[in-house]
Motif scaffolding. Structure first.
Motif, PDB file in Angstrom:
ATOM      1  N   PHE A 165       0.825  -1.201   0.000  1.00  0.00           N
ATOM      2  CA  PHE A 165       0.000   0.000   0.000  1.00  0.00           C
ATOM      3  C   PHE A 165       0.862   1.255   0.000  1.00  0.00           C
ATOM      4  O   PHE A 165       0.632   2.185  -0.771  1.00  0.00           O
ATOM      5  CB  PHE A 165      -0.933  -0.001   1.215  1.00  0.00           C
ATOM      6  CG  PHE A 165      -1.750   1.254   1.340  1.00  0.00           C
ATOM      7  CD1 PHE A 165      -2.823   1.486   0.501  1.00  0.00           C
ATOM      8  CD2 PHE A 165      -1.426   2.215   2.290  1.00  0.00           C
ATOM      9  CE1 PHE A 165      -3.573   2.637   0.613  1.00  0.00           C
ATOM     10  CE2 PHE A 165      -2.168   3.374   2.411  1.00  0.00           C
ATOM     11  CZ  PHE A 165      -3.236   3.589   1.571  1.00  0.00           C
ATOM     12  N   LEU A 166       1.880   1.285   0.847  1.00  0.00           N
ATOM     13  CA  LEU A 166       2.753   2.460   0.921  1.00  0.00           C
ATOM     14  C   LEU A 166       3.524   2.665  -0.382  1.00  0.00           C
ATOM     15  O   LEU A 166       3.705   3.801  -0.828  1.00  0.00           O
ATOM     16  CB  LEU A 166       3.712   2.328   2.108  1.00  0.00           C
ATOM     17  CG  LEU A 166       3.040   2.399   3.491  1.00  0.00           C
ATOM     18  CD1 LEU A 166       4.073   2.149   4.588  1.00  0.00           C
ATOM     19  CD2 LEU A 166       2.346   3.734   3.687  1.00  0.00           C
ATOM     20  N   LEU A 167       3.982   1.588  -0.994  1.00  0.00           N
ATOM     21  CA  LEU A 167       4.651   1.709  -2.287  1.00  0.00           C
ATOM     22  C   LEU A 167       3.695   2.236  -3.353  1.00  0.00           C
ATOM     23  O   LEU A 167       4.079   3.077  -4.171  1.00  0.00           O
ATOM     24  CB  LEU A 167       5.231   0.359  -2.723  1.00  0.00           C
ATOM     25  CG  LEU A 167       6.516  -0.073  -2.038  1.00  0.00           C
ATOM     26  CD1 LEU A 167       6.874  -1.495  -2.439  1.00  0.00           C
ATOM     27  CD2 LEU A 167       7.638   0.877  -2.374  1.00  0.00           C
ATOM     28  N   GLY A 168       2.469   1.765  -3.338  1.00  0.00           N
ATOM     29  CA  GLY A 168       1.472   2.245  -4.286  1.00  0.00           C
ATOM     30  C   GLY A 168       1.177   3.723  -4.107  1.00  0.00           C
ATOM     31  O   GLY A 168       1.056   4.463  -5.092  1.00  0.00           O
ATOM     32  N   VAL A 169       1.081   4.178  -2.871  1.00  0.00           N
ATOM     33  CA  VAL A 169       0.842   5.598  -2.602  1.00  0.00           C
ATOM     34  C   VAL A 169       2.030   6.424  -3.073  1.00  0.00           C
ATOM     35  O   VAL A 169       1.867   7.468  -3.715  1.00  0.00           O
ATOM     36  CB  VAL A 169       0.570   5.827  -1.092  1.00  0.00           C
ATOM     37  CG1 VAL A 169       0.603   7.309  -0.745  1.00  0.00           C
ATOM     38  CG2 VAL A 169      -0.767   5.219  -0.701  1.00  0.00           C
ATOM     39  N   ALA A 170       3.241   5.956  -2.783  1.00  0.00           N
ATOM     40  CA  ALA A 170       4.441   6.708  -3.184  1.00  0.00           C
ATOM     41  C   ALA A 170       4.541   6.807  -4.703  1.00  0.00           C
ATOM     42  O   ALA A 170       4.840   7.875  -5.245  1.00  0.00           O
ATOM     43  CB  ALA A 170       5.688   6.044  -2.608  1.00  0.00           C
ATOM     44  N   ILE A 171       4.286   5.725  -5.395  1.00  0.00           N
ATOM     45  CA  ILE A 171       4.360   5.743  -6.857  1.00  0.00           C
ATOM     46  C   ILE A 171       3.226   6.578  -7.431  1.00  0.00           C
ATOM     47  O   ILE A 171       3.410   7.329  -8.387  1.00  0.00           O
ATOM     48  CB  ILE A 171       4.342   4.305  -7.412  1.00  0.00           C
ATOM     49  CG1 ILE A 171       5.639   3.599  -7.025  1.00  0.00           C
ATOM     50  CG2 ILE A 171       4.146   4.297  -8.910  1.00  0.00           C
ATOM     51  CD1 ILE A 171       5.653   2.130  -7.333  1.00  0.00           C
TER      52      ILE A 171
ATOM     53  N   ARG B 127       1.676   9.160  -6.064  1.00  0.00           N
ATOM     54  CA  ARG B 127       1.931  10.578  -5.880  1.00  0.00           C
ATOM     55  C   ARG B 127       3.011  11.094  -6.814  1.00  0.00           C
ATOM     56  O   ARG B 127       2.946  12.221  -7.275  1.00  0.00           O
ATOM     57  CB  ARG B 127       2.330  10.872  -4.429  1.00  0.00           C
ATOM     58  CG  ARG B 127       1.169  10.768  -3.493  1.00  0.00           C
ATOM     59  CD  ARG B 127       1.530  11.273  -2.132  1.00  0.00           C
ATOM     60  NE  ARG B 127       0.393  11.147  -1.244  1.00  0.00           N
ATOM     61  CZ  ARG B 127       0.366  11.625  -0.035  1.00  0.00           C
ATOM     62  NH1 ARG B 127       1.413  12.243   0.449  1.00  0.00           N
ATOM     63  NH2 ARG B 127      -0.703  11.490   0.703  1.00  0.00           N
ATOM     64  N   ARG B 128       4.004  10.271  -7.068  1.00  0.00           N
ATOM     65  CA  ARG B 128       5.083  10.687  -7.961  1.00  0.00           C
ATOM     66  C   ARG B 128       4.558  10.907  -9.369  1.00  0.00           C
ATOM     67  O   ARG B 128       4.919  11.841 -10.039  1.00  0.00           O
ATOM     68  CB  ARG B 128       6.190   9.644  -7.983  1.00  0.00           C
ATOM     69  CG  ARG B 128       7.327  10.021  -8.919  1.00  0.00           C
ATOM     70  CD  ARG B 128       8.400   8.992  -8.957  1.00  0.00           C
ATOM     71  NE  ARG B 128       9.122   9.028  -7.692  1.00  0.00           N
ATOM     72  CZ  ARG B 128      10.015   8.130  -7.336  1.00  0.00           C
ATOM     73  NH1 ARG B 128      10.268   7.110  -8.118  1.00  0.00           N
ATOM     74  NH2 ARG B 128      10.634   8.223  -6.193  1.00  0.00           N
ATOM     75  N   ARG B 129       3.675  10.053  -9.830  1.00  0.00           N
ATOM     76  CA  ARG B 129       3.125  10.166 -11.188  1.00  0.00           C
ATOM     77  C   ARG B 129       2.079  11.261 -11.292  1.00  0.00           C
ATOM     78  O   ARG B 129       1.836  11.779 -12.367  1.00  0.00           O
ATOM     79  CB  ARG B 129       2.517   8.832 -11.634  1.00  0.00           C
ATOM     80  CG  ARG B 129       3.577   7.795 -11.868  1.00  0.00           C
ATOM     81  CD  ARG B 129       3.018   6.586 -12.501  1.00  0.00           C
ATOM     82  NE  ARG B 129       4.067   5.602 -12.692  1.00  0.00           N
ATOM     83  CZ  ARG B 129       3.921   4.472 -13.312  1.00  0.00           C
ATOM     84  NH1 ARG B 129       2.746   4.160 -13.799  1.00  0.00           N
ATOM     85  NH2 ARG B 129       4.905   3.646 -13.452  1.00  0.00           N
ATOM     86  N   ALA B 130       1.441  11.607 -10.189  1.00  0.00           N
ATOM     87  CA  ALA B 130       0.400  12.630 -10.216  1.00  0.00           C
ATOM     88  C   ALA B 130       0.983  14.016 -10.367  1.00  0.00           C
ATOM     89  O   ALA B 130       0.305  14.951 -10.780  1.00  0.00           O
ATOM     90  CB  ALA B 130      -0.442  12.545  -8.958  1.00  0.00           C
ATOM     91  N   ARG B 131       2.222  14.190 -10.014  1.00  0.00           N
ATOM     92  CA  ARG B 131       2.838  15.536 -10.078  1.00  0.00           C
ATOM     93  C   ARG B 131       3.155  15.925 -11.450  1.00  0.00           C
ATOM     94  O   ARG B 131       3.304  15.571 -12.414  1.00  0.00           O
ATOM     95  CB  ARG B 131       4.109  15.571  -9.245  1.00  0.00           C
ATOM     96  CG  ARG B 131       3.796  15.512  -7.784  1.00  0.00           C
ATOM     97  CD  ARG B 131       5.045  15.601  -6.989  1.00  0.00           C
ATOM     98  NE  ARG B 131       4.715  15.455  -5.576  1.00  0.00           N
ATOM     99  CZ  ARG B 131       5.596  15.526  -4.632  1.00  0.00           C
ATOM    100  NH1 ARG B 131       6.856  15.731  -4.913  1.00  0.00           N
ATOM    101  NH2 ARG B 131       5.250  15.382  -3.393  1.00  0.00           N
TER     102      ARG B 131
END
Length: 84
Positions: A72-78, A80-84
C-alpha cells in the motif's frame, strides 16, 4: 570430354513454391503465444528457491498484513510521484 561439369551447385531461380502468407490473426496469435510462453517461463524461473518471487511469496505467507502495508505504501508513493 564434351560433357561439361558444373562448377557451382545448381541454382533454382523461382522453381520452389512461394511460402503461403500467414493471415494477420495467425501472426498475432503466434506472437501472443510466444509472449505468454516467455512470461510464464520468467515467472517459473523467479519462483525457484532463493529467487525474488520465492522470497516475496515466503514473506507474504509469513506476514500478510505487513506485506499488505508495504504494498500500500509503495502504491501511494508511486501514485503521488506520477500525479505531479
Amino acid at each position: 570430354m564434351s560433357e561439361e561439369i558444373p562448377l557451382a551447385p545448381f541454382l533454382y531461380d523461382g522453381l520452389d513454391p512461394a511460402p503461403e502468407p500467414k493471415s494477420t490473426t495467425a501472426e498475432v496469435a503466434d506472437l501472443v503465444r510466444g509472449s505468454v510462453r516467455w512470461v510464464s517461463d520468467t515467472i517459473e524461473a523467479g519462483r525457484k528457491p532463493g529467487m525474488p518471487l520465492s522470497i516475496l511469496t515466503n514473506v507474504a505467507r509469513e506476514a500478510p498484513l505487513g506485506s499488505l502495508l508495504i504494498a500500500f505504501l509503495l502504491g501511494v508513493a508511486i501514485g503521488r510521484r506520477r500525479a505531479r
